[in-house]
Design a protein around this motif. Sequence first.
Motif, short mmCIF file in Angstrom:
data_model
loop_
_atom_site.label_atom_id
_atom_site.label_comp_id
_atom_site.label_asym_id
_atom_site.label_seq_id
_atom_site.Cartn_x
_atom_site.Cartn_y
_atom_site.Cartn_z
N LEU A 1 17.89 16.09 -7.17
CA LEU A 1 16.50 15.45 -7.29
C LEU A 1 16.53 14.36 -8.06
N ALA A 2 17.30 13.96 -9.14
CA ALA A 2 17.51 13.16 -9.98
C ALA A 2 18.12 11.95 -9.09
N ASP A 3 19.08 12.16 -8.11
CA ASP A 3 19.79 11.26 -7.53
C ASP A 3 18.78 10.40 -6.52
N SER A 4 17.68 10.96 -6.16
CA SER A 4 16.59 10.49 -5.23
C SER A 4 15.71 9.75 -5.68
N LEU A 5 15.48 9.59 -7.13
CA LEU A 5 14.22 8.89 -7.86
C LEU A 5 15.19 7.76 -8.77
N PRO A 6 14.60 6.52 -9.03
CA PRO A 6 14.95 5.86 -9.94
C PRO A 6 14.92 6.51 -11.32
N PRO A 7 15.97 6.30 -12.12
CA PRO A 7 16.03 7.16 -13.48
C PRO A 7 14.84 7.33 -14.08
N LEU A 8 14.10 6.12 -14.39
CA LEU A 8 13.09 6.03 -15.18
C LEU A 8 11.91 6.69 -14.54
N CYS A 9 11.83 7.07 -13.27
CA CYS A 9 10.77 7.66 -12.65
C CYS A 9 11.08 9.24 -12.78
N PHE A 10 12.40 9.55 -12.67
CA PHE A 10 12.75 11.00 -12.72
C PHE A 10 12.23 11.38 -14.20
N SER A 11 12.51 10.43 -15.07
CA SER A 11 11.88 10.99 -16.79
C SER A 11 10.51 11.14 -16.71
N ILE A 12 10.05 10.21 -15.87
CA ILE A 12 8.34 10.68 -15.78
C ILE A 12 7.99 11.81 -15.27
N LEU A 13 8.66 12.18 -14.39
CA LEU A 13 8.31 13.61 -13.83
C LEU A 13 8.68 14.68 -14.52
N VAL B 1 -1.76 -1.07 -3.90
CA VAL B 1 -2.93 -0.35 -3.72
C VAL B 1 -2.61 1.06 -3.69
N MET B 2 -2.56 1.77 -4.59
CA MET B 2 -2.24 3.30 -4.38
C MET B 2 -3.19 4.38 -4.34
N SER B 3 -2.96 5.36 -3.48
CA SER B 3 -3.68 6.49 -3.73
C SER B 3 -3.73 7.26 -4.85
N GLY B 4 -4.83 7.98 -5.06
CA GLY B 4 -5.06 8.68 -6.43
C GLY B 4 -4.48 9.93 -6.46
N ASN B 5 -5.33 11.10 -6.90
CA ASN B 5 -4.55 12.24 -7.04
C ASN B 5 -4.76 13.15 -5.60
N VAL C 1 0.91 -1.05 -0.08
CA VAL C 1 0.12 -0.18 0.06
C VAL C 1 1.00 1.36 -0.11
N SER C 2 0.72 2.29 -0.89
CA SER C 2 1.71 3.38 -1.10
C SER C 2 1.08 4.53 -1.67
N GLU C 3 1.30 5.82 -1.42
CA GLU C 3 1.23 6.84 -2.12
C GLU C 3 1.86 7.14 -3.41
N TYR C 4 3.16 6.65 -3.21
CA TYR C 4 4.34 6.96 -4.26
C TYR C 4 4.33 8.23 -4.90
N ASN C 5 4.33 9.29 -3.95
CA ASN C 5 4.07 10.55 -4.27
C ASN C 5 5.38 11.56 -3.97
N PRO C 6 6.47 11.34 -4.96
CA PRO C 6 6.31 10.42 -6.02
C PRO C 6 7.32 9.11 -5.68
N PHE C 7 7.32 8.23 -6.47
CA PHE C 7 7.94 7.23 -6.27
C PHE C 7 9.72 7.24 -6.18
N HIS C 8 10.07 6.85 -5.14
CA HIS C 8 11.50 7.27 -5.20
C HIS C 8 12.44 5.76 -4.83
N LYS D 1 -2.45 10.41 -10.70
CA LYS D 1 -2.01 8.98 -10.35
C LYS D 1 -1.62 8.10 -11.59
N TRP D 2 -1.98 8.49 -12.84
CA TRP D 2 -1.54 7.82 -13.97
C TRP D 2 0.01 7.76 -14.21
N ALA D 3 0.45 8.97 -13.79
CA ALA D 3 1.90 8.91 -14.09
C ALA D 3 2.71 8.14 -12.75
N ARG D 4 1.92 8.19 -11.49
CA ARG D 4 2.65 7.53 -10.41
C ARG D 4 2.37 6.15 -10.59
#
Lengths: 432, 432
Positions: free
Chosen positions: B242-254, B36-40, B7-14, B52-55
């Motif tokens: 900021l880039a250091d704190s997120l997986p590279p693919l997640c950072f790209s989405i951000l 199970v993830m929180s929405g907006n 269960v997570s919010e992944y706000n954002p995924f790090h 939520k779609w990006a997350r």
Amino acid sequence: MSVLGIVSEYNPFHNGHKYHLEQSKVLCGSDYVVCVMSGNFIQRGEPAVIDKWARAEMALLSGVDLVIELPVVYAMSSAEFFAYGAVKILDSIGITDFICFGSEAGSLDELNNIADILNSEPEKYKSSLKGFLSEGLSFPAARENALNIYLKAAGHKSDNPGELIKGSNNILAIEYLKALKKSGSKIKPQTIKRIANTYSSDKLEGTISSATAIRSHILSMEEMKKNRTSKASDLQVLMDSLADSLPPLCFSILQREFKAGRGPVFSADFESSVLSALRRMNAEEISKLPYIAEGLENRIKSAADISGSLNSLIENVSTKRYTRTRIQRCLFSILTGLKNKEFLEFNLWGGPQYIRILGFNNKGRQLLSEINKYASLPVIIKTADFKNSCNPLLSKMLDIESASTDQYVLAYSGQDNKKSGQEYTRNIVFLC
Amino acid sequence: MSVLGIVSEYNPFHNGHKYHLEQSKVLCGSDYVVCVMSGNFIQRGEPAVIDKWARAEMALLSGVDLVIELPVVYAMSSAEFFAYGAVKILDSIGITDFICFGSEAGSLDELNNIADILNSEPEKYKSSLKGFLSEGLSFPAARENALNIYLKAAGHKSDNPGELIKGSNNILAIEYLKALKKSGSKIKPQTIKRIANTYSSDKLEGTISSATAIRSHILSMEEMKKNRTSKASDLQVLMDSLADSLPPLCFSILQREFKAGRGPVFSADFESSVLSALRRMNAEEISKLPYIAEGLENRIKSAADISGSLNSLIENVSTKRYTRTRIQRCLFSILTGLKNKEFLEFNLWGGPQYIRILGFNNKGRQLLSEINKYASLPVIIKTADFKNSCNPLLSKMLDIESASTDQYVLAYSGQDNKKSGQEYTRNIVFLC
């Protein structure tokens, strides 16, 4: 003692207003001027660029002796109801001798003639108006055509006698005349010619510019400041040409207010609130707003779903039939809280429910003691005294005024400026 | 096939999320992960920084196989109801073997012990809790004290055994356990130790930082951009950390989302809407919001009158008893449209009314076909198919979700991004 009544928005007070005021005083031979002024929201369905207290002060510094508020219920209304509210107030104070308004026509005869036709609605006029409307013409166009036919049949020499009703100042002038006639008022109307094309020009020109031009000039300056890309010298040039358009004391007030964080206020300041509120309203709730008719609520609801800005929302809803200003009035009524049911009830019970004084000078103080003798409506100096009036319509009208101010001040900057309840705490403007 | 539920919010995924995910898979020996993830809108009563779609996409790119939405009714709720909603969903899909959550405690024994006490509420615990509350202690403090006394009387060796319930992850962990027990679920709980102090740290530290720190870092970057005073090189430094704190693919989405005008979204984006709406609501209307009790509506109404910002409003209302997050959840419920009456009704009828899939990968597709066999709630792949569901509670829950997204997107830039109805038009995220 000859008392001249003026109706204006003074949004903001500029050199053109000063010219009109001085000419009107000469024309009517009046030594006292009462102005009925819009409050924080104006006829076009927009917030005023600075608040009513500052604008009352400008008026008092420029030749007006007493400023009375036109309640927002009428101030943000169609030309007909705007004029109705203003004339009712000028009549209710019991001391107004003249009302003088600008018009493109510049003389009363033609305006009076049209006002009579519109008031009496002779059968011939009515049926041709109906015909043009059923052909799909907008109301203003149908009315112009019907007037043309009627007036020419009555022997008018001009080719387009109905064209007169195209001028925005003529429209208001005719509504003042209609209201004066219907109320049986003894106030004598006068008019001063206004040059139509300067009204809607959106650039500053010399020392006399339209309020519209002045406001859009202020907006450009704000955008330049926000972008932080402009040179200080560029901003100074704009500031100087703004200064040229206003009487010096009025310009100082404008500067003082902006510096204090009270303005400039624009429609865009309410964009999020209006869009967010509309998305939470269903069509039925929208249909309860004033000026909504014949399925307009569905048009607004659908447009709110696809519009990302107030401007595109209005673009998406407005048609020939539903003008931009009408839509804007609907939308801003969400903020003021005015519902159509209440609007109709106010109209049924005489319109404005009080004479609310915004400010006066020493001459205005004399006027006030006369008004206290002759007024046919309660005179409000201190709004707080009327907060729990036993007249429910008066309370309701004041509540709506207060609610509109509570929303208006959210566009200010600074915690204190934004406090609600200012309708009851701000002092009346007294210039000795 | 062993299925792990997260269960997570992944706000954002790090990176911290990624670490937790990998450890959890190892601990549970699971080869499939459902989240199970929180929405907006998130548990603190705030908008998520990106939608939520990006997350969901971030999660799918980082080891999650299937993302299910926690409806906003439960996502923006207290720890108890957040956990209740999430556990109900993980249980309702019928295929979850494990749930693994972070906790400061790091082992289940103590957490389970407290969960049992809170679930059964033994008389001794209850009366001492009551006593502390009547002394004026806040609920969390009273609960901690009552647990201390109860646990020590039961022979616990530690001086402060109740202290465990101070950790924000422990609190959620205990609520998951409570919900698992109450629902008689067969899902096996597991926990992974989290280091408490990094959760609330508001600065980025190395490669593992808290979501709070990441969001406030993004906010600072936004403010620097707005002020246009910072050097590009300064911004680049911030971007790099900021880039250091997120997986590279997640950072790209951000980056992709921000570039497209979809975020970053912050509470401040809703400031005008909430303040304006509150000024138009009376205390009775406010009392109908969820999480309002015992006169809180009057506190909120008075604070709305004097507060010029969302932050000062919350400051003015919150007390020991009414926490900031609780107030925030109340305020944002104005936007989502959730009323207390509906919230109670959802709870009475089993909580979440559907299993709404936000996204999946190829492994998630296999999970989905299993879920379709075993689910005890309707599975929603295409929301539009359920727009007019004959179950009124399902419809209502989806309506509230859609309304919350219609508000959320107003914080985006660009006409198209802001369109309403995206709950029904945005595609499910499928990563093959």
